[in-house]
Design a protein around this motif. Structure first.
Motif, short mmCIF file in Angstrom:
data_model
loop_
_atom_site.label_atom_id
_atom_site.label_comp_id
_atom_site.label_asym_id
_atom_site.label_seq_id
_atom_site.Cartn_x
_atom_site.Cartn_y
_atom_site.Cartn_z
N UNK A 291 -23.73 32.67 24.48
CA UNK A 291 -22.81 33.16 23.45
C UNK A 291 -22.07 31.98 22.82
N UNK A 292 -22.20 31.83 21.50
CA UNK A 292 -21.55 30.72 20.81
C UNK A 292 -20.26 31.19 20.17
N UNK A 293 -19.37 30.24 19.91
CA UNK A 293 -18.08 30.57 19.31
C UNK A 293 -17.63 29.41 18.43
N UNK A 294 -17.21 29.73 17.23
CA UNK A 294 -16.64 28.73 16.32
C UNK A 294 -15.72 29.48 15.36
N UNK A 295 -14.44 29.50 15.66
CA UNK A 295 -13.49 30.34 14.94
C UNK A 295 -12.39 29.48 14.33
N UNK A 296 -12.11 29.72 13.05
CA UNK A 296 -11.00 29.04 12.40
C UNK A 296 -9.70 29.52 13.03
N UNK A 297 -8.94 28.58 13.59
CA UNK A 297 -7.68 28.90 14.25
C UNK A 297 -6.66 27.84 13.88
N UNK A 298 -5.54 28.27 13.27
CA UNK A 298 -4.54 27.30 12.85
C UNK A 298 -5.13 26.31 11.87
N UNK A 299 -4.94 25.04 12.14
CA UNK A 299 -5.44 24.00 11.22
C UNK A 299 -6.77 23.42 11.70
N UNK A 300 -7.47 24.12 12.60
CA UNK A 300 -8.75 23.63 13.09
C UNK A 300 -9.64 24.77 13.53
N UNK A 301 -10.48 24.51 14.54
CA UNK A 301 -11.41 25.52 15.02
C UNK A 301 -11.40 25.55 16.54
N UNK A 302 -11.51 26.76 17.11
CA UNK A 302 -11.75 26.91 18.53
C UNK A 302 -13.24 27.13 18.72
N UNK A 303 -13.84 26.33 19.61
CA UNK A 303 -15.27 26.45 19.89
C UNK A 303 -15.47 26.60 21.39
N UNK A 304 -16.61 27.18 21.74
CA UNK A 304 -16.95 27.28 23.16
C UNK A 304 -17.71 26.02 23.57
N UNK A 305 -17.35 25.46 24.70
CA UNK A 305 -18.05 24.31 25.26
C UNK A 305 -18.34 24.63 26.72
N UNK A 309 -12.92 26.80 26.47
CA UNK A 309 -12.62 26.75 25.04
C UNK A 309 -12.01 25.40 24.71
N UNK A 310 -12.40 24.83 23.58
CA UNK A 310 -11.74 23.63 23.10
C UNK A 310 -11.33 23.84 21.66
N UNK A 311 -10.32 23.12 21.24
CA UNK A 311 -9.86 23.21 19.85
C UNK A 311 -10.14 21.89 19.17
N UNK A 312 -10.74 21.97 17.99
CA UNK A 312 -11.09 20.77 17.22
C UNK A 312 -10.33 20.79 15.90
N UNK A 313 -9.65 19.70 15.54
CA UNK A 313 -8.97 19.67 14.24
C UNK A 313 -9.96 19.72 13.10
#
Length: 314
Positions: A291-305, A309-313
């Motif tokens: 299951x993949x995840x890449x969601x716009x959250x705040x000023x970046x994206x939350x992705x599954x690793x 979960x990690x957040x990328x600006x």
């Protein structure tokens, strides 16, 4: 019950010497005058020259005259704040103002660790109503704190229980003039519309609204403190970065709480309600390794690793 200026200052115990943010308007003039009388020789003043209107130079000259008359040292800082995409001009100006205040205080008077600002009971009500109009959660409904730490200084709002009209009456009694910022009458700003149209109606319908609204804000602030403690405990449980399997063991409400806390505390970003709702749905759907995840959250994206979960600006 509303408090007088004298009662409010009796409960105000800043470290000495301290600084007052001084715009030259009625509220900060009343605060500066009262503080200079209560703590003679221990008060400093900082004026922020925004350069946004022709009258700004007159405001500065007025502030210098008042401070000269009170024997209060004055520092002036000039600020012209631009705003980032998605940021309101008011927010940009407020952030620039606090940065400039802190810089002026720490540069001119390294011994000063406390700063007083003059927001009063009406300002607190306006802040609460704006938060309600935006569907804010507890942090917004808590409105303005009476004291907080920022930029290495202790900040204080000693007048939060004092109505604005009482501050003007205090100045009238002292024969002290002040300046009126013409932008305060511009009703394109939500705060000004509330001040001009809503507060008079509330005064007529609910004369004690300043005190009762302030109590509600205090209750919200206390509840938020408890939630912050829960979020800290849950963040220690799920880890940084958060482990999806452990997140899924929490209720959806606690997932929302700890994810919002993680994003704000660790990454300095805040999700919208819609973004958080989508993120929680994706966390619930993470039942397979693929299951993949890449969601716009705040000023970046939350992705599954993998399992986290990690957040990328952006």
């Amino acid at each position: 019950m509303a408090r007088t200026l004298e009662q409010a200052l009796a409960d105000f115990s800043p470290g000495l010497p301290f600084a007052v943010a001084f715009s030259g308007g009625a509220d900060s003039t009343a605060l500066l005058l009262a503080c200079a009388e209560r703590w003679p020789g221990q008060v400093r003043a900082v004026h922020i020259h925004h350069g946004l209107q022709a009258a700004a130079d007159d405001f500065e000259r007025h502030c210098q005259r008042v401070c000269d008359g009170l024997g209060v040292p004055l520092q002036v800082r000039r600020v012209q704040a631009g705003h980032a995409p998605g940021q309101s001009p008011e927010d940009a100006a407020r952030q620039a103002r606090y940065l400039s205040l802190a810089d002026a205080v720490t540069t001119a008077w390294p011994e000063v660790r406390d700063v007083a600002v003059a927001q009063h009971a009406d300002d607190q009500v306006e802040t609460l109503l704006i938060a309600l109009s935006r569907g804010a959660g507890l942090p917004g409904l808590a409105s303005m704190p009476a004291h907080w730490q920022r930029l290495g200084l202790s900040w204080h709002r000693p007048l939060l229980a004092v109505p604005g009209a009482d501050l003007r009456e205090y100045l009238h009694q002292r024969g002290q003039s002040w300046v009126e910022d013409p932008t305060n009458r511009d009703e394109q700003f939500t705060r000004n519309r509330i001040r001009a149209r809503v507060l008079p109606v509330l005064q007529e319908a609910l004369p004690a609204f300043r005190e009762t609204f302030a109590r509600s804000a205090t209750h919200a602030a206390q509840a938020q403190e408890v939630l912050n403690e829960v979020a800290e405990q849950d963040l220690a449980l799920v880890g940084d970065p958060p482990e999806i399997r452990v997140l899924q063991s929490l209720s959806r409400a606690r997932q929302a709480l700890v994810l919002r806390h993680w994003l704000r505390l660790v990454h300095g970003t805040t999700p919208s309600a819609a973004q958080l709702h989508e993120l929680l749905g994706q966390v619930a759907a993470c039942t397979t390794r693929g299951h993949k995840m890449n969601i716009k959250v705040g000023s970046g994206h939350v992705v599954r690793q993998g399992p986290v979960l990690i957040w990328l600006p952006a």
